[in-house]
Design a protein around this motif. Structure first.
Motif, PDB file in Angstrom:
ATOM      1  N   ARG A  12       0.856  -1.362   0.096  1.00  9.51           N
ATOM      2  CA  ARG A  12      -0.129  -0.046   0.107  1.00  9.51           C
ATOM      3  C   ARG A  12       1.077   1.221   0.067  1.00  9.51           C
ATOM      4  NH1 ARG A  12      -3.697  -0.605   4.461  1.00  9.51           N
ATOM      5  NH2 ARG A  12      -2.011  -0.037   5.848  1.00  9.51           N
ATOM      6  N   ARG A  16       1.727   3.795  -3.382  1.00 15.01           N
ATOM      7  CA  ARG A  16       1.197   5.326  -3.298  1.00 15.01           C
ATOM      8  C   ARG A  16       2.477   6.013  -3.439  1.00 15.01           C
ATOM      9  NH1 ARG A  16      -2.636   4.644   2.100  1.00 15.01           N
ATOM     10  NH2 ARG A  16      -4.310   4.099   0.839  1.00 15.01           N
ATOM     11  N   VAL A  20       2.616   8.964  -6.683  1.00 15.50           N
ATOM     12  CA  VAL A  20       3.177  10.390  -6.575  1.00 15.50           C
ATOM     13  C   VAL A  20       4.463  10.818  -7.392  1.00 15.50           C
ATOM     14  CG1 VAL A  20       3.786  12.096  -4.753  1.00 15.50           C
ATOM     15  CG2 VAL A  20       1.957  10.712  -4.182  1.00 15.50           C
ATOM     16  N   ARG A  71      -1.593   0.453  -8.780  1.00 18.54           N
ATOM     17  CA  ARG A  71      -1.969  -0.792  -7.863  1.00 18.54           C
ATOM     18  C   ARG A  71      -2.012  -2.143  -8.644  1.00 18.54           C
ATOM     19  NH1 ARG A  71      -7.238   1.345  -4.729  1.00 18.54           N
ATOM     20  NH2 ARG A  71      -6.457   3.145  -3.805  1.00 18.54           N
TER      21      ARG A  71
END
Length: 137
Positions: A12, A16, A20, A71
């Motif tokens: 996770r 992320r 970014v 993801r």
């Protein structure tokens, strides 16, 4: 850690962080494409300017696509492809070496730190699940 992953689902925090990084890279690539086109037009090479613009915009869109796919297992592969194409774009505009150095370093740093953070979170979750026993209030 055996090496940097080229394919597969990430934790996770890792996906992320990498999303970014690719989002920021997309913005820089888009603006760099505009600058490269303007410089080519200023040098009386409008055809080269148009080509540089579309190559840069295409690379920026690929970076955004990679951020959106982070993801999924293929997301990290697209991210590595963006890094490689950013390096390859230095053949067209030499100043892209600077962009490639910065964003490849950020990509690798966030990948390594994200993997470490995900491993730490998993270890803490496993400890928390092991220490709680049902009915022991």
């Amino acid at each position: 850690m055996s090496g940097l992953p080229l394919y597969g689902r990430q934790g996770r925090l890792t996906f992320r962080l990498l999303a970014v990084a690719l989002g920021g890279q997309a913005v820089v690539l888009f603006f760099f494409a505009l600058v490269a086109r303007a410089l080519a037009v200023a040098d009386s090479r409008p055809a080269d300017g148009d080509r540089l613009l579309w190559v840069g915009v295409g690379l920026a869109v690929l970076a955004l696509l990679g951020a959106g796919l982070m993801r999924r297992p293929v997301g990290i592969t697209v991210g590595w492809l963006v890094q490689a194409l950013t390096w390859a774009s230095a053949l067209l505009v030499t100043a892209m070496v600077g962009v490639a150095v910065v964003f490849t370093a950020v990509w690798v740093l966030l990948l390594v730190q994200g993997l470490r953070a995900d491993a730490l979170v998993a270890r803490h979750e496993a400890q928390a699940a092991g220490s709680t026993t049902p009915g022991a209030d």
